[in-house]
Design an enzyme around this catalytic site. Structure first.
Site, mmCIF file in Angstrom:
data_model
loop_
_atom_site.group_PDB
_atom_site.id
_atom_site.type_symbol
_atom_site.label_atom_id
_atom_site.label_comp_id
_atom_site.label_asym_id
_atom_site.label_seq_id
_atom_site.Cartn_x
_atom_site.Cartn_y
_atom_site.Cartn_z
ATOM 1 N N SER A 34 0.849 -1.185 0.000
ATOM 2 C CA SER A 34 0.000 0.000 0.000
ATOM 3 C C SER A 34 0.886 1.237 0.000
ATOM 4 C CB SER A 34 -0.914 0.012 1.230
ATOM 5 O OG SER A 34 -1.481 1.294 1.439
ATOM 6 N N LYS A 59 -2.192 -20.808 10.842
ATOM 7 C CA LYS A 59 -2.149 -22.041 11.623
ATOM 8 C C LYS A 59 -2.338 -23.302 10.776
ATOM 9 C CE LYS A 59 -1.866 -20.671 16.076
ATOM 10 N NZ LYS A 59 -0.933 -21.200 17.088
ATOM 11 N N THR A 81 -6.115 -31.548 20.433
ATOM 12 C CA THR A 81 -5.393 -30.342 20.853
ATOM 13 C C THR A 81 -6.280 -29.543 21.777
ATOM 14 O OG1 THR A 81 -3.965 -28.560 20.053
ATOM 15 C CG2 THR A 81 -6.155 -28.706 19.049
ATOM 16 N N SER A 84 -8.088 -22.055 21.827
ATOM 17 C CA SER A 84 -9.239 -21.148 21.870
ATOM 18 C C SER A 84 -9.501 -20.506 20.524
ATOM 19 C CB SER A 84 -8.998 -20.052 22.909
ATOM 20 O OG SER A 84 -7.867 -19.289 22.552
ATOM 21 N N ASN A 86 -7.507 -20.193 16.306
ATOM 22 C CA ASN A 86 -7.209 -20.591 14.937
ATOM 23 C C ASN A 86 -6.557 -21.973 14.817
ATOM 24 O OD1 ASN A 86 -8.254 -18.233 13.788
ATOM 25 N ND2 ASN A 86 -6.349 -17.116 14.120
ATOM 26 N N GLY A 187 4.941 -18.645 20.246
ATOM 27 C CA GLY A 187 6.229 -18.600 19.571
ATOM 28 C C GLY A 187 6.407 -19.550 18.407
ATOM 29 N N ALA A 214 -0.120 -8.635 27.342
ATOM 30 C CA ALA A 214 0.334 -10.033 27.325
ATOM 31 C C ALA A 214 1.799 -10.056 26.892
ATOM 32 C CB ALA A 214 -0.530 -10.861 26.376
ATOM 33 N N ASP A 216 4.644 -11.231 27.890
ATOM 34 C CA ASP A 216 5.553 -12.186 28.521
ATOM 35 C C ASP A 216 6.816 -12.421 27.694
ATOM 36 O OD1 ASP A 216 3.342 -13.575 26.945
ATOM 37 O OD2 ASP A 216 4.823 -15.175 27.060
ATOM 38 N N SER A 314 -1.251 -12.438 10.385
ATOM 39 C CA SER A 314 -1.365 -13.843 10.771
ATOM 40 C C SER A 314 -2.746 -14.437 10.586
ATOM 41 C CB SER A 314 -0.921 -14.007 12.231
ATOM 42 O OG SER A 314 -1.653 -13.134 13.072
#
Length: 329
Positions: A34, A59, A81, A84, A86, A187, A214, A216, A314
Site C-alpha cells: 500500500s 495455523k 489439541t 481457543s 485458529n 512462539g 500479554a 511475557d 497472521s
C-alpha cells in the site's frame, strides 16, 4: 546466527520438507503493498496475508504438516489439541482433509467465530474451563480415552516447521526484505519464520510484535528465561499464550527484539488494514502494522535502516456478529 537441527526443534531443511509436504493443500498467500501505508510509515511494507490461508489464518500450515507427518497407525486414532482459536480450526480442517478424527478442547469464552469454524470443519468440540490447567487436564483425559495424538498449538517441531514456510514464500517473492515483523504468542510462528529467514539471509532482522497486556515474551527476553504471566488482558485473543520450551530457545537466540504496543494501537492498525489494504484482519493479525507505526519503533535509532519490511498478517477471523447486528438495527 544460523540454526541447526541439534540446537532447535526445526531447521531450514525440515521447513523445506514441510513446504513440499503441505504445498498441495495450502494457499500460497499473496503479498500486498500500500503506497498510503508506505507513506505513513516512511518505509516499504510488504504484507504476507495469511488471512487468506485456508481456515483464515497461518495455523493451517503447521497443523497440515503435523497431520501429514503421522504414520497410518497414529492417524487412525485421530488427533487432539487444546486451543481457543485458529489452531483448533486449522487442526480440524487438516484432519478432515485426511479423513481422521480431531478432538478439540475449547475453553469457555472462546470467540464464537472460531468455535464455529471448528464445527464447520468437523472437529469434535470438548469444552473446558478457561484456565490453561483445565485445558491441559481435559486434553490429557481425551488422550487417555481415545489414544489419539496430541498436536500442540505451537510447542512442536512439526508445527514450527510448517509455520516457517511463510518465510520461504515471502523471501522468494520479495528478496529485498531486510526485516520481518511477526506477532508473538506461544512462539511457533516466529520460531519457524526466524529459523527459515536467518538461514536464508543471516543479516535479516526478526522483530516480534506483542500486546502490552500479554507481554511475557518481552519480559522473557529481558530476563533471559521464560516468564509466565498470571493474567493477560488484550483485544488480541490469539496472543495470550506463553512461550514453550521448544520455541523459547529460538526466540532467545534469533529474535532481535520485541516491540510492545497498546490495544488502542492495534485497533487503529486494524482500521488501516480495512481502509487501505481492503483486508479483513483480526487484532492479532494487525499487530505487526501497529508495531511499525508505534513511537517506540519509529523513534528507535536501532531500526532506522529497516527500509523494506515484511509484515505477517497472521489471520483474519474476526467475529462480525456485532457489526451485522448494528446494520440490522
Amino acid at each position: 546466527m544460523e540454526a541447526n537441527r541439534h540446537e532447535y526443534a526445526a531447521d531450514l531443511s525440515s521447513i523445506k520438507e514441510a513446504h513440499e509436504r503441505i504445498k498441495p493443500y495450502i494457499h500460497e498467500t499473496p503479498v500486498l503493498t500500500s503506497e498510503s501505508l508506505n507513506s505513513i510509515s516512511g518505509r516499504s511494507l510488504f504484507f504476507k496475508c495469511e488471512c487468506f490461508q485456508k481456515g483464515g489464518a497461518f495455523k493451517f500450515r503447521g497443523a497440515c504438516n503435523a497431520v501429514l507427518s503421522l504414520d497410518s497407525e497414529q492417524a487412525a486414532k485421530g488427533v487432539v489439541t487444546h486451543s481457543s482459536g485458529n489452531h483448533a480450526a486449522a487442526l480440524s480442517l487438516a484432519a478432515k482433509i485426511q479423513g481422521i478424527l480431531a478432538y478439540i478442547v475449547v475453553p469457555e469464552g472462546a470467540p464464537k467465530c472460531k468455535v464455529d469454524n471448528v464445527i464447520r470443519y468437523g472437529g469434535k468440540v470438548i469444552w473446558s474451563e478457561a484456565t490453561m490447567s483445565s485445558r491441559e487436564e481435559v486434553a490429557s483425559r481425551v488422550l487417555q480415552e481415545t489414544g489419539s495424538v496430541l498436536i500442540h498449538p505451537y510447542n512442536d517441531g512439526r508445527i514450527i516447521s510448517g509455520q516457517g514456510t511463510i518465510a520461504l514464500e515471502l523471501l522468494e517473492k520479495i528478496q529485498e526484505i531486510d526485516t520481518i515483523i511477526v506477532p508473538i504468542s506461544g512462539g511457533g510462528l516466529i520460531s519457524g519464520v526466524a529459523l527459515a529467514a536467518k538461514s536464508i539471509k543471516p543479516s535479516i532482522r526478526i522483530i516480534a510484535a506483542e500486546p502490552k497486556g500479554a507481554d511475557d515474551a518481552a519480559q522473557s527476553k529481558v530476563a533471559g528465561r521464560i516468564i509466565t504471566l498470571p493474567v493477560t488482558s488484550t483485544i488480541a485473543d490469539g496472543l495470550r499464550a506463553s512461550l514453550g520450551d521448544l520455541t523459547w530457545p529460538v526466540v532467545r537466540d534469533l529474535v532481535d527484539a520485541v516491540v510492545v504496543v497498546e490495544d488502542g494501537e492495534i485497533i487503529e492498525a486494524m482500521r488501516m488494514c480495512y481502509e487501505m489494504l481492503k483486508v479483513s484482519v483480526e487484532p492479532s493479525g494487525a499487530i505487526g502494522l501497529a508495531a511499525v507505526l508505534s513511537t517506540s519503533f519509529r523513534s528507535n535509532p536501532r531500526w532506522k535502516d529497516c527500509r523494506n519490511i515484511g509484515i505477517v498478517i497472521s489471520g483474519g477471523n474476526v467475529d462480525l456478529g456485532v457489526l451485522w447486528d448494528s446494520f440490522k438495527s
